[in-house]
Design a protein around this motif. Structure first.
Motif, PDB file in Angstrom:
ATOM      1  N   ASP A   1       0.880  -1.177   0.000  1.00  0.00           N
ATOM      2  CA  ASP A   1       0.000   0.000   0.000  1.00  0.00           C
ATOM      3  C   ASP A   1       0.915   1.224   0.000  1.00  0.00           C
ATOM      4  O   ASP A   1       1.508   1.573   1.018  1.00  0.00           O
ATOM      5  CB  ASP A   1      -0.888  -0.050   1.249  1.00  0.00           C
TER       6      ASP A   1
ATOM      7  N   THR B   1       0.308   4.437  -0.388  1.00  0.00           N
ATOM      8  CA  THR B   1      -0.138   5.621   0.347  1.00  0.00           C
ATOM      9  C   THR B   1       0.109   5.471   1.842  1.00  0.00           C
ATOM     10  O   THR B   1       0.567   6.396   2.503  1.00  0.00           O
ATOM     11  CB  THR B   1      -1.637   5.882   0.084  1.00  0.00           C
ATOM     12  N   SER B   2      -0.183   4.285   2.359  1.00  0.00           N
ATOM     13  CA  SER B   2       0.038   4.055   3.788  1.00  0.00           C
ATOM     14  C   SER B   2       1.470   3.638   4.084  1.00  0.00           C
ATOM     15  O   SER B   2       1.846   3.537   5.252  1.00  0.00           O
ATOM     16  CB  SER B   2      -0.920   2.973   4.297  1.00  0.00           C
TER      17      SER B   2
ATOM     18  N   ALA C   1      -5.027  -8.955  13.862  1.00  0.00           N
ATOM     19  CA  ALA C   1      -4.940  -7.512  14.118  1.00  0.00           C
ATOM     20  C   ALA C   1      -4.079  -6.921  13.017  1.00  0.00           C
ATOM     21  O   ALA C   1      -3.042  -6.333  13.250  1.00  0.00           O
ATOM     22  CB  ALA C   1      -4.343  -7.264  15.490  1.00  0.00           C
TER      23      ALA C   1
ATOM     24  N   HIS D   1      -3.739  -4.399  11.284  1.00  0.00           N
ATOM     25  CA  HIS D   1      -4.016  -2.982  11.158  1.00  0.00           C
ATOM     26  C   HIS D   1      -2.878  -2.259  10.449  1.00  0.00           C
ATOM     27  O   HIS D   1      -1.736  -2.682  10.498  1.00  0.00           O
ATOM     28  CB  HIS D   1      -4.175  -2.367  12.545  1.00  0.00           C
ATOM     29  N   LYS D   2      -3.224  -1.117   9.868  1.00  0.00           N
ATOM     30  CA  LYS D   2      -2.207  -0.268   9.246  1.00  0.00           C
ATOM     31  C   LYS D   2      -2.034   1.040  10.009  1.00  0.00           C
ATOM     32  O   LYS D   2      -1.379   1.950   9.531  1.00  0.00           O
ATOM     33  CB  LYS D   2      -2.609   0.036   7.799  1.00  0.00           C
ATOM     34  N   MET D   3      -2.643   1.148  11.197  1.00  0.00           N
ATOM     35  CA  MET D   3      -2.523   2.394  11.947  1.00  0.00           C
ATOM     36  C   MET D   3      -1.213   2.413  12.724  1.00  0.00           C
ATOM     37  O   MET D   3      -0.784   1.392  13.247  1.00  0.00           O
ATOM     38  CB  MET D   3      -3.622   2.537  12.997  1.00  0.00           C
ATOM     39  N   ILE D   4      -0.648   3.603  12.852  1.00  0.00           N
ATOM     40  CA  ILE D   4       0.543   3.760  13.686  1.00  0.00           C
ATOM     41  C   ILE D   4       0.117   3.893  15.144  1.00  0.00           C
ATOM     42  O   ILE D   4       0.801   3.432  16.043  1.00  0.00           O
ATOM     43  CB  ILE D   4       1.360   4.966  13.179  1.00  0.00           C
ATOM     44  N   LYS D   5      -1.013   4.516  15.384  1.00  0.00           N
ATOM     45  CA  LYS D   5      -1.506   4.715  16.742  1.00  0.00           C
ATOM     46  C   LYS D   5      -2.744   3.868  16.973  1.00  0.00           C
ATOM     47  O   LYS D   5      -3.697   3.928  16.197  1.00  0.00           O
ATOM     48  CB  LYS D   5      -1.888   6.181  16.945  1.00  0.00           C
TER      49      LYS D   5
ATOM     50  N   PRO E   1      10.909   5.747   3.829  1.00  0.00           N
ATOM     51  CA  PRO E   1      11.410   6.352   2.589  1.00  0.00           C
ATOM     52  C   PRO E   1      12.815   5.812   2.284  1.00  0.00           C
ATOM     53  O   PRO E   1      13.602   5.559   3.194  1.00  0.00           O
ATOM     54  CB  PRO E   1      11.487   7.844   2.914  1.00  0.00           C
TER      55      PRO E   1
END
Lengths: 462, 462
Positions: B101, B103-104, B179, B181-185, B215
């Motif tokens: 992904d 963008t993420s 779980a 998930h792609k969230m950092i928080k 990056p």
């Protein structure tokens, strides 16, 4: 002769100087900043040391007495409020900075020390403690650890769990698990530290910590950027992270609805740019090369304007400019002035979903309440969105209905119902929107294993 | 008719294509790189999916059958070896990259994918996956997660737990805790992810993960520095972290004893500097501003030479130069050529203690064995020391005695007996040198709660 009560036993073990009864702490703050009402605890225990905490928990464990641990009481989900029947354990007296080790870049503290005191001591020692949030003056390191606090600079430095190398904690039965290490790497057995961090006082009482200090930044560059669409926002995020050598220390995105509302209602704010735009980003980069930092940042910004990713931008020429940009982002502190009955959400998503999430939330809210004010902003680099909703004339009466709209969208987009505030009591009903049944079952097994009599902050999280 | 065995049940549930018996996997690698002998497992299960893993564990749980999960078998502590009586569960078929992904900035993978495949896929997509270690071609993401792998660039990017946003795992009873998930928080309940990471296959089988991409750096500067004493080494560390805006991506320190031994014994290495010095540091900074990066790095190095913190230095003028510096640091791969019976240690300390630890270790070893060869080097930014000891003429027979010397010093200086390799079976006897009795008791409670029949990698860690 009647059996001694738990209060008798606590008094016998710790003395009246440590254990206060309600008649003695009458006017004290009893609830956090969530608005959830807090009950009066059966007693207030104010330990002077880890050993006092251990003694208190041994007694409570023996009696099956519930305990709610309290720091600065600045939480937003009711996690540190008594629900009824608990004794409160306040770490307020354990507020010493024990040591600063300049070679290892660590600060050893007791859990009750306020965040701002740590920040200032770090600066005095020539270092930087990056965790920062609005409640800095009142919140404590213990509370920051119990809730894994976040804030503005997570994108560069991480959350509270990334700011700590070792912790000491007291388990429900009074056992002290000390792991006050200064090592960055330690692969010896299970990561108990990260398990206790963020467990909201339900698994242990954190009593001390070894904090990790960072080099003090010596250069800062700040810009207010206007962007045409959400795709441009994600491009600016990716490119600023890829091209700014010092990295990105803040990437705060604001939707037009937020910007318009706060500018219209708060006279002290001034618009950084002439025109209105669909999206704004407050971009900040801190670094340590004053000679090259500003020049590199300006060159990057120029390139973003040339390519059209950024439509218009204002570069802070002074600290006052930067503060004026931040004042727009920090306007939520002024909500009571114009939307005293608003509902506020702290949710997170994958960055690729955030644009659509915002659209869907706005649409569903305005379908149901055509005059809904929907303000969206957040720490986009972390996928963390704050959504604030006000329905004119409802005086907060439809709060639960708004909850359902926002949290249903959160569940549908596999987001988190709590990015940084925790679950406490306020979000308990929605835990299952983010965590699976199997995960919650595993959490309960761990809870029962470490706190078999369920004395630590019962009724919180699940 | 006799009762069906666990192997019968596994074959019935998963088929002979997934469940192999020893006669079918005769020539297969059965042990990791630790030198600890591995037993022949009762069966080899090679699941094709998370559902296959869940089926296998449900059967094993019902029968109380021990399971050892295997990735690339490159571990250094015997953690993935069968001890006798286990079935082996190899994730080798679950080696797909499921999604990138952009963008993420995430990559979703199955646990059996080799690290190098992930690194290359990240580069192909315009990103960077920073975890790197010598076994990259064979080790798998699942193994990296199970052991919380470290490596050379931890100082800038963190360990494996910092490279992952979500995991899917199967618990001992076959329950899938997803779980992804792609969230950092995500502050919703307990941090099960970090609990499972580094648990060496004793709490769950990790089946998939959402990895965090970074990056791609576009500039690199590398220098070989000579320093007069340990204090200068710590000063160089602090100043390079404080003044290089792009940060430090490697800070590899080598004591003279290490340098002299590898230069004397490995003809292909060439000395970067004319003279001999007490300490050497390989300093590397990667960044993303090719225009300013080299200039800033050179200016910093010049300043370090001017102030005398660095006595002499060679700046890499080409990739070949940088590789020649790294060849000296990577010489441990060539130990078999000149010290085939050496003992090697992976320990960590607070940075302020490392200098004294090295001195004490050398002194105690040479008191006992006056001709001991003691080679010390490591990732100083993380407090991680590698100590290699060879006692001429002993052919490795005094290995256990050397263990006691090194691990006693580790205990006395409150260090970790395993910075990055894990505990497995090889370091079990020394776990208590780093973790307290209360911590180990808490680990055991968690183990019993999540794996009540103790089927997952029994006999490892504790």
């Amino acid at each position: 002769m009647s059996e001694p009560t738990v209060i008798d036993a606590l008094l016998a073990e710790l003395g009246a100087e440590v254990v206060q009864l309600p008649r003695d702490f009458g006017s004290r703050q009893l609830q956090d900043w969530s608005g959830v009402p807090g009950a009066v605890p059966a007693a207030l225990i104010r330990p002077r040391s880890t050993q006092d905490v251990a003694k208190a928990l041994r007694v409570c464990h023996a009696f099956g007495q519930a305990v709610v641990t309290q720091g600065g009481l600045t939480g937003l989900v009711g996690g540190a409020n008594a629900l009824g029947g608990e004794v409160a354990l306040s770490l307020e007296r354990m507020s010493r900075i024990v040591e600063i080790d300049r070679t290892s870049a660590t600060m050893t503290v007791e859990a009750g020390v306020p965040l701002q005191v740590v920040q200032e001591a770090a600066l005095d020692a020539g270092f930087y403690f990056p965790l920062d949030l609005g409640a800095r003056g009142s919140c404590t390191i213990g509370g920051n650890l119990a809730t894994n606090a976040g804030g503005n600079r997570v994108i560069k430095y991480g959350m509270m769990r990334d700011q700590v190398l070792g912790i000491e904690a007291v388990l429900a039965n009074g056992e002290v698990t000390s792991a006050m290490h200064k090592m960055i790497k330690n692969n010896s057995g299970y990561d108990l530290r990260n398990l206790l961090i963020g467990s909201e006082g339900t698994l242990a009482v954190i009593t001390r910590a070894v904090l990790r200090l960072r080099p003090k930044p010596t250069a800062v560059a700040t810009a207010w950027c206007a962007l045409p669409d959400y795709e441009a926002v994600t491009k600016l995020l990716a490119l600023s992270q890829a091209r700014l050598s010092a990295g990105v220390s803040a990437f705060e995105v604001m939707w037009a609805g937020y910007y318009d509302a706060v500018l219209a209602n708060l006279g002290q704010l001034r618009a950084p740019l002439d025109k209105r735009h669909p999206y704004y980003v407050l971009l900040e980069s801190v670094g340590s090369d004053p000679e090259r930092h500003a020049e590199a940042f300006e060159a990057f910004l120029g390139n973003m304007l040339d390519t059209g990713i950024v439509t218009d931008a204002a570069l802070a020429q002074s600290e006052a400019d930067a503060l004026a940009f931040w004042a727009i982002r920090d306007a939520p502190g002024e909500y009571p002035k114009f939307i005293p009955h608003h509902s506020a959400y702290d949710v997170s998503f994958s960055i690729s979903d955030v644009g659509q999430v915002a659209e869907v939330c706005e649409q569903r809210l305005q379908e149901r309440w055509p005059d809904a004010l929907v303000m969206i902003y957040g720490h986009l680099g972390d996928g963390n969105l704050h959504i604030v909703v006000d329905i004119p004339g409802t005086q907060g009466r439809v709060h639960d209905e708004i909850d359902n709209v926002i949290y249903d969208v959160t569940r549908d987009f596999h987001g988190s119902v709590s990015a940084e505030h925790g679950i406490g009591v306020k979000k308990k009903a929605f835990l299952g929107h983010t965590r699976s049944d199997a995960e919650i079952a595993a959490m309960r097994l761990i809870k029962s294993a470490l706190d078999p009599r369920s004395i630590l902050n019962p009724g919180k999280i699940f």
